[in-house]
Scaffold this motif. Structure first.
Motif, PDB file in Angstrom:
ATOM      1  N   GLY A   1       0.790  -1.220   0.000  1.00 50.49           N
ATOM      2  CA  GLY A   1       0.000   0.000   0.000  1.00 50.49           C
ATOM      3  C   GLY A   1       0.822   1.269   0.000  1.00 50.49           C
ATOM      4  N   ASP A   2       2.137   1.154   0.255  1.00 51.01           N
ATOM      5  CA  ASP A   2       3.029   2.317   0.234  1.00 51.01           C
ATOM      6  C   ASP A   2       3.997   2.278  -0.935  1.00 51.01           C
ATOM      7  N   ALA A   3       3.761   1.392  -1.904  1.00 50.23           N
ATOM      8  CA  ALA A   3       4.692   1.238  -3.020  1.00 50.23           C
ATOM      9  C   ALA A   3       4.796   2.514  -3.847  1.00 50.23           C
ATOM     10  N   GLY A   4       3.688   3.232  -4.001  1.00 55.15           N
ATOM     11  CA  GLY A   4       3.713   4.452  -4.803  1.00 55.15           C
ATOM     12  C   GLY A   4       4.552   5.541  -4.166  1.00 55.15           C
ATOM     13  N   ILE A   5       4.314   5.805  -2.887  1.00 51.04           N
ATOM     14  CA  ILE A   5       5.045   6.894  -2.239  1.00 51.04           C
ATOM     15  C   ILE A   5       6.523   6.557  -2.098  1.00 51.04           C
ATOM     16  N   ILE A   6       6.840   5.272  -1.893  1.00 50.17           N
ATOM     17  CA  ILE A   6       8.254   4.926  -1.781  1.00 50.17           C
ATOM     18  C   ILE A   6       8.943   5.064  -3.128  1.00 50.17           C
ATOM     19  N   GLY A   7       8.202   4.767  -4.221  1.00 53.42           N
ATOM     20  CA  GLY A   7       8.749   5.023  -5.547  1.00 53.42           C
ATOM     21  C   GLY A   7       8.946   6.512  -5.786  1.00 53.42           C
ATOM     22  N   GLY A   8       7.993   7.323  -5.302  1.00 54.59           N
ATOM     23  CA  GLY A   8       8.143   8.773  -5.418  1.00 54.59           C
ATOM     24  C   GLY A   8       9.342   9.283  -4.642  1.00 54.59           C
ATOM     25  N   LEU A   9       9.561   8.746  -3.441  1.00 55.76           N
ATOM     26  CA  LEU A   9      10.716   9.152  -2.631  1.00 55.76           C
ATOM     27  C   LEU A   9      12.024   8.826  -3.341  1.00 55.76           C
ATOM     28  N   ALA A  10      12.123   7.603  -3.866  1.00 56.92           N
ATOM     29  CA  ALA A  10      13.363   7.187  -4.519  1.00 56.92           C
ATOM     30  C   ALA A  10      13.654   8.040  -5.750  1.00 56.92           C
ATOM     31  N   ASN A  11      12.641   8.275  -6.568  1.00 58.06           N
ATOM     32  CA  ASN A  11      12.829   9.117  -7.748  1.00 58.06           C
ATOM     33  C   ASN A  11      13.158  10.552  -7.372  1.00 58.06           C
ATOM     34  N   THR A  12      12.485  11.064  -6.315  1.00 58.04           N
ATOM     35  CA  THR A  12      12.745  12.436  -5.879  1.00 58.04           C
ATOM     36  C   THR A  12      14.169  12.591  -5.380  1.00 58.04           C
ATOM     37  N   ALA A  13      14.643  11.619  -4.595  1.00 58.88           N
ATOM     38  CA  ALA A  13      16.011  11.694  -4.078  1.00 58.88           C
ATOM     39  C   ALA A  13      17.017  11.780  -5.220  1.00 58.88           C
ATOM     40  N   SER A  14      16.836  10.949  -6.237  1.00 67.68           N
ATOM     41  CA  SER A  14      17.754  10.966  -7.375  1.00 67.68           C
ATOM     42  C   SER A  14      17.675  12.276  -8.149  1.00 67.68           C
ATOM     43  N   GLN A  15      16.447  12.779  -8.373  1.00 66.18           N
ATOM     44  CA  GLN A  15      16.281  14.020  -9.131  1.00 66.18           C
ATOM     45  C   GLN A  15      16.807  15.232  -8.376  1.00 66.18           C
ATOM     46  N   VAL A  16      16.513  15.309  -7.072  1.00 70.45           N
ATOM     47  CA  VAL A  16      17.001  16.438  -6.275  1.00 70.45           C
ATOM     48  C   VAL A  16      18.524  16.396  -6.186  1.00 70.45           C
ATOM     49  N   GLY A  17      19.071  15.203  -6.005  1.00 71.10           N
ATOM     50  CA  GLY A  17      20.530  15.081  -5.996  1.00 71.10           C
ATOM     51  C   GLY A  17      21.145  15.537  -7.300  1.00 71.10           C
ATOM     52  N   GLY A  18      20.485  15.199  -8.419  1.00 70.25           N
ATOM     53  CA  GLY A  18      20.984  15.638  -9.716  1.00 70.25           C
ATOM     54  C   GLY A  18      20.895  17.144  -9.895  1.00 70.25           C
ATOM     55  N   SER A  19      19.783  17.756  -9.442  1.00 69.22           N
ATOM     56  CA  SER A  19      19.614  19.205  -9.577  1.00 69.22           C
ATOM     57  C   SER A  19      20.648  19.963  -8.753  1.00 69.22           C
ATOM     58  N   ILE A  20      20.829  19.540  -7.502  1.00 66.15           N
ATOM     59  CA  ILE A  20      21.819  20.195  -6.645  1.00 66.15           C
ATOM     60  C   ILE A  20      23.221  19.935  -7.185  1.00 66.15           C
ATOM     61  N   GLY A  21      23.466  18.688  -7.617  1.00 65.65           N
ATOM     62  CA  GLY A  21      24.779  18.360  -8.158  1.00 65.65           C
ATOM     63  C   GLY A  21      25.116  19.184  -9.380  1.00 65.65           C
TER      64      GLY A  21
END
Length: 475
Positions: free
Chosen positions: A399-419
């Motif tokens: 039931g939390d698969a969607g939000i955990i997928g959102g977290l993982a994608n967000t972490a990678s994207q935010v890391g890329g933007s800051i990087g």
């Protein structure tokens, strides 16, 4: 005999459906990541035809990236509440419709607005595809292989952007960079409606509006401020203001989720799962490594070795193919080795590859100066990216698969933007300080070399953080 035959037919039918669902998820992820880069080569043609200002032209790219990263958490939670099938189809509809609007745009404002909406559609699609994979593939070995295919499709999508954008813009028109998504999106909508018909429809819970507003606004403000740093510097009010506001909103978001929300958008209990907490931390660092590899190696090829944009894309193709092969192989190994050995092996490739790349200069040849190190770095990315995604999404309730997928994608994207913002500043500062360089290309090479050394440091940091995972961690 009949029952055995029937069981065999059912098994083949289930395997065929699972393959179709995985193909759908990979195609969606490929398209989402492709559209982050495919437009870059077309920007000069877009500026000439629609009359963009230099500042406004940047928002053809930034408008997409901003909403893509900013709305990912909301898209992930929506997949949990309303079902991944529904959110994936809505995301595809938004993505395709906005692509049509962008391809037919007659003014800069219409095109930028279309890219913003396209980013929202992508922010719904990316976490929904991860939720679909988590729900469909429950056996560890099959899930790991699915993650490998999904990761490879996204990586190849990012790499294919320069080649596809150059070919489409040259052979047809910049408008087809967007219009090509329309027929592809229509096919994917049909496949999603058919193949995901039996998937869960979500659960009856109200959306955490306070969390959705503060979390989305906080991420968007933070990323917007970071994007502005390239043009205005880190001390400018145009940077400090949005970044500060974003951080404050994210603190408020955390308080809302921890103390005020009855059913939080991001349940903080998920971070008690060590793989989720550590995996997302490593993905944040990985975002900077991916930017150093794909973005700055392309700049090195173009600005130092004199390649065209299309030639640079072709020059990175061997690394993209290597990444795709290694990612699939690493996914097959993951259930047997666990996360840590693959991450440590990948980090060793980062240290060696980026260390080698930092020695390149304006006189280096393509084979020894670029191809060799990028192949080694691609091996590292292939080993680590699907492994980190698996670690960050493992052991999570369905039931939390969607939000955990959102977290993982967000972490990678935010890391890329800051990087990107930090590394671009470092490269520019270092290049400007090379006053005695023999040529502008040599000065730029010095800046990029420093970026590659910093990326090696990020690889070392990932190795250190991975030690926080249990020794025998299995996906």
């Amino acid at each position: 005999m009949t029952s055995t035959s029937t069981a065999s037919q059912r098994a083949r039918s289930h395997a065929g459906l699972a393959w179709l669902i995985l193909s759908l998820a990979c195609a969606c992820q490929f398209m989402v990541i492709l559209d982050a880069s495919i437009v870059n080569v077309a920007l000069p043609s877009i500026r000439e035809e629609l009359g963009f200002t230099p500042t406004g032209l940047a928002w053809v790219v930034n408008g997409y990236l901003l909403t893509f990263a900013g709305f990912m958490l909301l898209g992930g939670r929506a997949a949990d509440l309303f079902g991944p099938r529904r959110i994936l189809i809505i995301g595809l509809l938004l993505f395709s419709a906005s692509s049509l609007a962008g391809g037919l745009a007659t003014t800069p404002e219409i095109l930028v607005a279309a890219r913003v909406v396209q980013g929202v559609g992508a922010a719904m699609m990316a976490p929904a595809t991860l939720a679909v994979i988590n729900t469909t593939f429950t056996e560890p070995h099959a899930r790991a292989k699915a993650f490998g295919a999904w990761s490879a499709s996204g990586g190849v999508g990012g790499m294919a952007g320069a080649v596809a954008g150059g070919a489409i813009t040259t052979g047809l028109s910049w408008r087809w960079v967007f219009l090509i998504n329309v027929p592809i999106g229509a096919v994917l909508i049909g496949v999603a409606a058919m193949s995901l018909a039996g998937m869960r429809t979500g659960r009856r819970e109200p959306l955490d509006l306070a969390g959705a507003l503060t979390g989305t606004a906080g991420l968007a403000a933070l990323i917007y401020g970071v994007m502005q740093s390239a043009d205005h510097g880190w001390t400018s009010p145009l940077v400090v203001g949005p970044v500060g506001a974003g951080l404050v909103l994210l603190v408020v978001f955390t308080v809302v989720e921890a103390r005020l929300a009855g059913r939080p958008m991001v349940p903080l209990r998920l971070f008690k799962i060590r793989g989720v907490a550590v995996g997302n931390g490593m993905l944040l660092l990985f975002g900077g490594i991916a930017i150093a590899m794909w973005y700055f190696s392309s700049l090195f090829l173009q600005n130092v070795l004199g390649f065209s944009a299309l030639q640079a894309g072709l020059g990175q193709t061997p690394a993209a193919v290597t990444f795709m092969v290694i990612a699939r192989w690493a996914a097959a190994l993951l259930p047997r080795t666990g996360v840590r050995p693959l991450v440590l092996a990948g980090s060793a490739c980062f240290l060696t590859g980026f260390g080698w790349f930092s020695l390149a200069n304006a006189d280096s040849g393509y084979v020894t100066g670029v191809l060799g190190p990028t192949l080694l770095i691609a091996v590292g990315i292939g080993l680590t990216f699907p492994t980190l995604m698996a670690a960050a999404t493992a052991d999570v309730p369905e039931g939390d698969a969607g939000i955990i997928g959102g977290l993982a994608n967000t972490a990678s994207q935010v890391g890329g933007s800051i990087g990107l913002a930090v590394l671009a500043t470092v490269a520019g500062t270092r290049a400007a300080s090379e006053t005695d360089a023999s040529s502008p290309a040599a000065a730029l090479a010095a800046g990029y070399d420093l970026v590659f050394l910093m990326a090696a440091g990020l690889g070392l940091a990932i190795a250190v953080v991975s030690l926080l995972l249990p020794r025998h961690r299995r996906s």
